[in-house]
Structure formats: C-alpha cells, structure tokens
Design an enzyme around this catalytic site. Structure first.
Site, mmCIF file in Angstrom:
data_model
loop_
_atom_site.group_PDB
_atom_site.id
_atom_site.type_symbol
_atom_site.label_atom_id
_atom_site.label_comp_id
_atom_site.label_asym_id
_atom_site.label_seq_id
_atom_site.Cartn_x
_atom_site.Cartn_y
_atom_site.Cartn_z
ATOM 1 N N ASN A 11 0.866 -1.179 0.000
ATOM 2 C CA ASN A 11 0.000 0.000 0.000
ATOM 3 C C ASN A 11 0.903 1.230 0.000
ATOM 4 O O ASN A 11 1.509 1.549 1.017
ATOM 5 C CB ASN A 11 -0.891 -0.047 1.257
ATOM 6 N N TRP A 12 0.982 1.887 -1.141
ATOM 7 C CA TRP A 12 1.887 3.041 -1.251
ATOM 8 C C TRP A 12 1.321 4.275 -0.550
ATOM 9 O O TRP A 12 1.997 5.282 -0.428
ATOM 10 C CB TRP A 12 2.177 3.350 -2.721
ATOM 11 N N LYS A 13 0.035 4.212 -0.161
ATOM 12 C CA LYS A 13 -0.619 5.365 0.474
ATOM 13 C C LYS A 13 -0.433 6.604 -0.411
ATOM 14 O O LYS A 13 -0.431 6.476 -1.634
ATOM 15 C CB LYS A 13 -0.098 5.555 1.899
ATOM 16 N N HIS A 98 -9.379 1.190 5.337
ATOM 17 C CA HIS A 98 -8.075 1.357 5.995
ATOM 18 C C HIS A 98 -8.252 2.288 7.193
ATOM 19 O O HIS A 98 -9.045 3.235 7.138
ATOM 20 C CB HIS A 98 -7.059 1.931 4.999
ATOM 21 N N GLU A 100 -6.583 4.637 8.243
ATOM 22 C CA GLU A 100 -6.342 6.055 7.944
ATOM 23 C C GLU A 100 -7.591 6.684 7.328
ATOM 24 O O GLU A 100 -7.857 7.871 7.524
ATOM 25 C CB GLU A 100 -5.119 6.182 7.024
ATOM 26 N N GLU A 168 -4.886 -4.920 10.745
ATOM 27 C CA GLU A 168 -3.836 -3.917 10.934
ATOM 28 C C GLU A 168 -4.071 -3.187 12.257
ATOM 29 O O GLU A 168 -4.907 -2.268 12.320
ATOM 30 C CB GLU A 168 -3.854 -2.898 9.795
ATOM 31 N N GLY A 174 3.161 2.196 10.718
ATOM 32 C CA GLY A 174 4.149 3.262 10.553
ATOM 33 C C GLY A 174 4.939 3.589 11.798
ATOM 34 O O GLY A 174 5.621 4.613 11.858
ATOM 35 N N SER A 214 3.898 -2.242 10.194
ATOM 36 C CA SER A 214 5.358 -2.330 10.398
ATOM 37 C C SER A 214 5.943 -3.673 9.985
ATOM 38 O O SER A 214 6.867 -4.174 10.629
ATOM 39 C CB SER A 214 5.724 -1.988 11.856
ATOM 40 N N GLY A 235 3.051 -1.147 4.180
ATOM 41 C CA GLY A 235 3.092 0.271 3.838
ATOM 42 C C GLY A 235 4.500 0.687 3.446
ATOM 43 O O GLY A 235 4.959 0.435 2.334
ATOM 44 N N GLY A 236 5.207 1.309 4.375
ATOM 45 C CA GLY A 236 6.509 1.916 4.095
ATOM 46 C C GLY A 236 7.487 1.002 3.371
ATOM 47 O O GLY A 236 8.183 1.436 2.438
HETATM 48 P P1 13P Z 1 3.407 0.298 7.524
HETATM 49 O O1 13P Z 1 3.883 -0.990 6.887
HETATM 50 O O2 13P Z 1 4.123 1.510 6.998
HETATM 51 O O3 13P Z 1 3.385 0.208 9.013
HETATM 52 O O4 13P Z 1 1.875 0.503 7.046
HETATM 53 C C1 13P Z 1 0.983 -0.540 7.176
HETATM 54 C C2 13P Z 1 -0.268 -0.183 6.487
HETATM 55 O O5 13P Z 1 -1.021 0.661 6.935
HETATM 56 C C3 13P Z 1 -0.567 -0.868 5.209
HETATM 57 O O6 13P Z 1 -1.871 -0.616 4.812
#
Ligand code: 13P
Length: 254
Positions: A11-13, A98, A100, A168, A174, A214, A235-236
């Site tokens: 997920n590149w957000k 998600h 967020e 999640e 993050g 993470s 994510g990251g």
């Molecule tokens: P991180 O891997 O950056 O913690 O993000 C997880 C996430 O929210 C994937 O949707």
C-alpha cells in the site's frame, strides 16, 4: 485442507510520482524471473499511478489495487473515484476501510461495507481492513473491536474469492511497533473463527487474512509463519523494490 494462496500487497498510500514506477519495474523483473515465489504480489499505488503502472506491468504477474473507492458507480461526487474507474484503469482489487480512512474521513463500518460491495460490483477483490487502536488494546478490547468491525464491514455477499481481510493494529502502522507473535496469532485465530461462523467451514478457511503494521524484511518471516496469517499488507517497506522483495521472498519454495 490446502492453505489459501498467500498475498503480499504493498500500500503506497499518498506516496509516489511517475518516477516511482521504476521501483515497480525493478520488482517485476525480480518476481517474474523467479518461479520459486509462492505468493501473489500486489501494488496499490495512488490512483494517479494505476493506469501508468498497469502499462509498466503489462505481462507481469503483479496485481494492481486501488486504495479506496466511492460507493456509487458514477455521479456528482467531486474528487471521488468509483470502483469501476479503478477496474477500468487496470486494478483488480481495492483496499477499503483502511484505518487512515476510518480516522481521517470518518468512515464507519456501514460505509466500509458499502465500499466493499462497490468493489464486488466492479469485479474487484475488496481488501477489508480492521484493527484496534492502542487504547482499545490497552483496555483489553482488541477481540471485541475486531469482531465488531468484521461483522459490520463484511458484506453478505463476501466469498473467499472476492474478499481479503487485513488485520492492521492501528498502533503498529508506521511506528516500527508490532504485536507479539502470540498476539498476532490470537487475533488471526479469532478472525478465522468469525469467518468460519459467518461463511461456513470451507469458505471461512479459504478466505485470506493478511497482517499489516510495520512489516519489514527483518520481521516478515516470523510474522508470515504464524498460523492463519496468509500474507501481508505492507506500507513503508513496499515503496522500495529491494525492501518489498525482502518481504515477498519469505514465500519462496527454495
Ligand atoms: P506500515 O507498513 O508503513 O506500518 O503501514 C501498514 C499499512 O497501513 C498498510 O496498509
């Protein structure tokens, strides 16, 4: 019973310009030349990059997903994107609910469920996200929160083919923090039991449950080895091909 096919989704957000497509190209070169990988791989870029990513990944096994969709197929909803538009641009999946979006846009379980249904309408796989906050975990409410989100967000039409669940924990996203392996196992087992109750034994066992929060090359092997963890939502560490590969390659026959 055979295990569900694992899925590792990035997920590149709100990250990535056209220059970032080189990371996806590098990943495709690595993945498509390697028949030892036993997981499906997906990239969910920002909506602006879905069509160019689809062009770059033509002929690759890497799947493409959107990060959100509107509940309607079209209409006067400035700035929103329909599931049909994601599919038209080259996506085969969409992330819904998600944390967020639940936090930043006030999305309720009802909205998330309607978005998952919009994904089905467009023949996309809906990746439904659930997870507790730090406070909810501290209060011992994790399993209740996860149950409530799951029962509220999972459409009646959900099947193991059209739906993936992503657990999640909000506090692990993050932050570099992850739950203990036992805690991840407990929640995934709980989700599996709920799915089995809702969908019946075969479908409940076949639906994929991803862990997200993470996930890094250094912890992916131990997290992915947990029972009922059928892949990762990353994510990251999905932004750089080398890091993402370090997670994907956990699912290697050799
Ligand atoms: P991180 O891997 O950056 O913690 O993000 C997880 C996430 O929210 C994937 O949707």
């Amino acid at each position: 019973m055979s295990q569900p096919l694992p899925l590792v989704a990035g997920n590149w957000k709100m990250n990535g310009l056209r220059a970032s497509l080189t990371e996806a190209e590098a990943l495709a070169r690595q993945l498509d030349g390697n028949d030892a990988i036993t997981a499906q791989v997906m990239i969910c870029p920002p909506a602006t990059l879905i069509a160019p990513l689809a062009a770059v990944l033509e002929g690759s096994s890497i799947l493409i997903g959107g990060q959100d969709c509107h509940v309607n197929a079209s209409g006067a909803h400035t700035g929103d994107i329909a599931a049909e538009m994601l599919a038209d641009a080259g996506a085969s999946a969409v992330i819904v609910g998600h944390s967020e979006r639940r936090a930043d846009h006030g999305e309720t379980n009802d909205v998330v469920r309607a978005k998952a249904e919009a994904g089905y309408r467009a023949e996309l796989i809906s990746i439904i996200c659930i997870g507790e906050t730090e406070r909810e975990r501290a209060q011992g409410d994790t399993l209740n929160v996860v149950s409530e989100q799951l029962s509220g967000s999972l459409p009646g039409a959900a099947t193991s083919g059209n739906t993936v669940i992503a657990y999640e924990p909000v506090w692990a996203i993050g932050t570099g923090l992850t739950p203990t392996l036992d805690d991840v196992g407990e929640v995934h087992q709980h989700i599996r039991a709920e799915l089995t109750r809702r969908l019946g034994g075969d479908e409940g066992a076949a639906m994929r449950i991803l862990y997200g929060g993470s996930v890094k090359p250094g912890n992916a092997a131990e997290l992915m080895a947990i029972k009922n963890v059928n892949g990762a939502l990353v994510g990251g560490a999905s932004l750089k091909a080398s890091d993402f590969w370090g997670i994907i390659s956990v699912y290697s026959e050799r």
